[in-house]
Motif scaffolding. Sequence first.
Motif, PDB file in Angstrom:
ATOM      1  N   THR A 141       6.606  -5.367   4.232  1.00 16.74           N
ATOM      2  CA  THR A 141       5.550  -5.384   3.233  1.00 16.74           C
ATOM      3  C   THR A 141       4.551  -4.261   3.517  1.00 16.74           C
ATOM      4  OG1 THR A 141       5.729  -7.777   2.963  1.00 16.74           O
ATOM      5  CG2 THR A 141       3.700  -6.746   2.219  1.00 16.74           C
ATOM      6  N   GLU A 157       0.962  -2.747   1.706  1.00 14.17           N
ATOM      7  CA  GLU A 157      -0.005  -2.932   0.628  1.00 14.17           C
ATOM      8  C   GLU A 157      -1.411  -2.591   1.100  1.00 14.17           C
ATOM      9  OE1 GLU A 157       0.279  -7.023  -0.453  1.00 14.17           O
ATOM     10  OE2 GLU A 157      -0.504  -7.773   1.458  1.00 14.17           O
ATOM     11  N   TYR A 158      -2.269  -2.248   0.137  1.00 13.39           N
ATOM     12  CA  TYR A 158      -3.700  -2.093   0.417  1.00 13.39           C
ATOM     13  C   TYR A 158      -4.288  -3.490   0.606  1.00 13.39           C
ATOM     14  CZ  TYR A 158      -3.956   2.878  -0.722  1.00 13.39           C
ATOM     15  OH  TYR A 158      -3.826   4.244  -0.717  1.00 13.39           O
ATOM     16  N   SER A 159      -5.283  -3.595   1.492  1.00 11.22           N
ATOM     17  CA  SER A 159      -5.825  -4.914   1.796  1.00 11.22           C
ATOM     18  C   SER A 159      -7.333  -4.843   2.025  1.00 11.22           C
ATOM     19  CB  SER A 159      -5.153  -5.485   3.054  1.00 11.22           C
ATOM     20  OG  SER A 159      -5.752  -6.705   3.440  1.00 11.22           O
ATOM     21  N   THR A 160      -8.007  -5.933   1.649  1.00 10.33           N
ATOM     22  CA  THR A 160      -9.430  -6.088   1.959  1.00 10.33           C
ATOM     23  C   THR A 160      -9.633  -7.172   3.016  1.00 10.33           C
ATOM     24  OG1 THR A 160      -9.644  -7.652   0.110  1.00 10.33           O
ATOM     25  CG2 THR A 160     -10.172  -5.338  -0.334  1.00 10.33           C
ATOM     26  N   GLU A 161      -8.549  -7.627   3.608  1.00  9.20           N
ATOM     27  CA  GLU A 161      -8.654  -8.675   4.625  1.00  9.20           C
ATOM     28  C   GLU A 161      -9.277  -8.141   5.907  1.00  9.20           C
ATOM     29  OE1 GLU A 161      -4.728 -10.361   5.136  1.00  9.20           O
ATOM     30  OE2 GLU A 161      -4.324 -10.100   3.009  1.00  9.20           O
ATOM     31  N   TYR A 181     -11.359  -1.173   2.513  1.00  9.58           N
ATOM     32  CA  TYR A 181      -9.910  -1.235   2.436  1.00  9.58           C
ATOM     33  C   TYR A 181      -9.247  -0.769   3.726  1.00  9.58           C
ATOM     34  CZ  TYR A 181     -10.334  -1.923  -2.597  1.00  9.58           C
ATOM     35  OH  TYR A 181     -10.644  -2.422  -3.838  1.00  9.58           O
ATOM     36  N   LYS A 188      -2.077  -2.368   5.035  1.00 11.48           N
ATOM     37  CA  LYS A 188      -1.473  -3.518   5.701  1.00 11.48           C
ATOM     38  C   LYS A 188       0.044  -3.366   5.733  1.00 11.48           C
ATOM     39  CE  LYS A 188      -1.034  -8.579   5.214  1.00 11.48           C
ATOM     40  NZ  LYS A 188      -1.445  -9.743   4.374  1.00 11.48           N
ATOM     41  N   GLN A 194       3.504  -5.374   7.240  1.00 12.77           N
ATOM     42  CA  GLN A 194       3.930  -6.681   7.740  1.00 12.77           C
ATOM     43  C   GLN A 194       5.449  -6.690   7.861  1.00 12.77           C
ATOM     44  OE1 GLN A 194       2.932 -10.087   5.239  1.00 12.77           O
ATOM     45  NE2 GLN A 194       2.390 -11.254   7.059  1.00 12.77           N
ATOM     46  N   THR A 228       1.755  -8.482  11.794  1.00 17.43           N
ATOM     47  CA  THR A 228       0.940  -7.934  10.718  1.00 17.43           C
ATOM     48  C   THR A 228      -0.054  -6.967  11.342  1.00 17.43           C
ATOM     49  OG1 THR A 228       1.138  -9.943   9.390  1.00 17.43           O
ATOM     50  CG2 THR A 228      -0.658  -8.441   8.843  1.00 17.43           C
ATOM     51  N   TYR A 266      -2.946  -3.712  10.537  1.00 20.14           N
ATOM     52  CA  TYR A 266      -3.794  -3.019   9.568  1.00 20.14           C
ATOM     53  C   TYR A 266      -4.148  -1.640  10.119  1.00 20.14           C
ATOM     54  CZ  TYR A 266      -4.410  -7.758   7.749  1.00 20.14           C
ATOM     55  OH  TYR A 266      -4.196  -9.021   7.238  1.00 20.14           O
TER      56      TYR A 266
END
Length: 536
Positions: free
Chosen positions: A403, A405-409, A416, A419, A421, A521, A523
Amino acid sequence: MKYAIRILAVLAILFVGCDDNEYEAPFPFSDIGFYTSKGTANDLQVNIDEYLSFTDLSQGAVNHKWTIETSDAFLEGPIDRNDTILEKFIIEPRTTTSYEKTVHVLFQTSGMKKVRLHNTFNEMVVFKGNRGDVDYEMPAKKEGDVFVIDTTFLVKVYPRLVPKIKVRNDDVVVNHQATDTVYIEAGSSLEFTDLTTIGEPTGRTWSVRKAFKPGDEVAENPVLNSSGDSIANITFNSLGSFRVSMNSSRSGQNLPGAFASYQMTAPIKVIPSSKPFELTGVIRELEDETIQVPYNGEFTPFGGQEEFFTVKVNGEAFEVASVTVNEDDATKMDIKLAAPIYRPDVITVSYSGGTIESTDTREALPFTDEPVIMSTVNLVPEAIAGLETGADSWGTFWSNKGTVEYSTEQASTGNYSLKLQIEPGQDNAEASAMFENPIIFEEGKTYIVSYDMYVEPGVVGAADAEIGLFLLQNWNFQVRTLFEHPEGVWVTITNEYVNTSSLSQFYLRILTNADKTTAATVYYDNFSIIEKEERP
């Protein structure tokens, strides 16, 4: 049968006479065609109180007629393109029907309007057109003894732009249509919001100009501040009276251009601030080795203040060559040293208090040992480096199985991060970013490649699993790490790089262990390539 036509075709017929003295009628021939003054545009769009011309190019029609809406009008040509008052060309008495081959239609109300062309023929005709680069055919429909082509042109008529704004002073909405003066302190800002919807604007420009007194003779009234934001926070640093206006505009491909201006009636009066005149934000070194010091107001021009500044470089006081007000932004002081400085240097600045004042007569407060943020010219494009401005700058690599993707986690800075995974059974998680313009590395120079990484707690199967960043297209192995960093915290991965090959792509991956049991995972943020500097 009616057809809504958004793209038109031109059909021409060539007639040849037998000799110069006698005309012989050609054989009977029927065909359908039409044209507009907008050519073959997909969408017919005009401003209110403008006109379009429509021409029926059909051959062999039994009869034809144009029909328009009651709110519109036929014009009598010819009409010069410089004519601005079109009402004088309206055909009186007004009618909604015309049997002319060419008609000029004036649109006097806004909205989606219809112009209908009704043609009848004694034989079958087929209109051949093109819509969205796709050819199509529209056959006539037989009605009784004739064949009918019933065509409706759709025309979007735009109303005039009607600017509408809202102004806020902190939490108070300002009555900008009144004549009462709006008072604010120097260094404060007003929030201007563009609420314009009528006329479908595509942009706007806010402008701040000095409000001159009646009788003042000035050659021009220059713009002192401006913004193109729909919500603009404009700071007023100089004392005096000011006027704010907004120019609303509509522009774009096939759009009818429009412009409207609104001037705020209420003048703005900037008075001296009640706040101390002090350092605000951080002190930065610019690329040309200027040290820039920001204050919360504009400086009055000064000179001879160097003795009141102490600049320490790696703990040693360096000679201050000059201290001046920045030419482009009077809220900043520029400090130049007599000796060069380098990126690894640790620099602090102190001001003991001289005779420096703001334009609203406040005395600049001193400060001690404030750190300087050194200039770092990141060669990586901003959208790729920080992920804040380009939601598609990073994407999956062609062989990715995990996976991406852009993430705000999680984010090291900003909002941003990227990410990646990987789950048990997957071969990898792979991402890449293409550079619009390749980075050209200079021979003999060393570069620092770095990025921030956050490993989410709970990694499974970390032994022999790898994390790597590669510099393509030459697959230069740049930064490689096993899962040897602490989980749950951001760390910075850094390595030196010496190479003359150009860089056109980043390749980032998580590679599973041999048993494919890795679950992780991770970042990523703040990708950076900077030229290494060292003090001689």
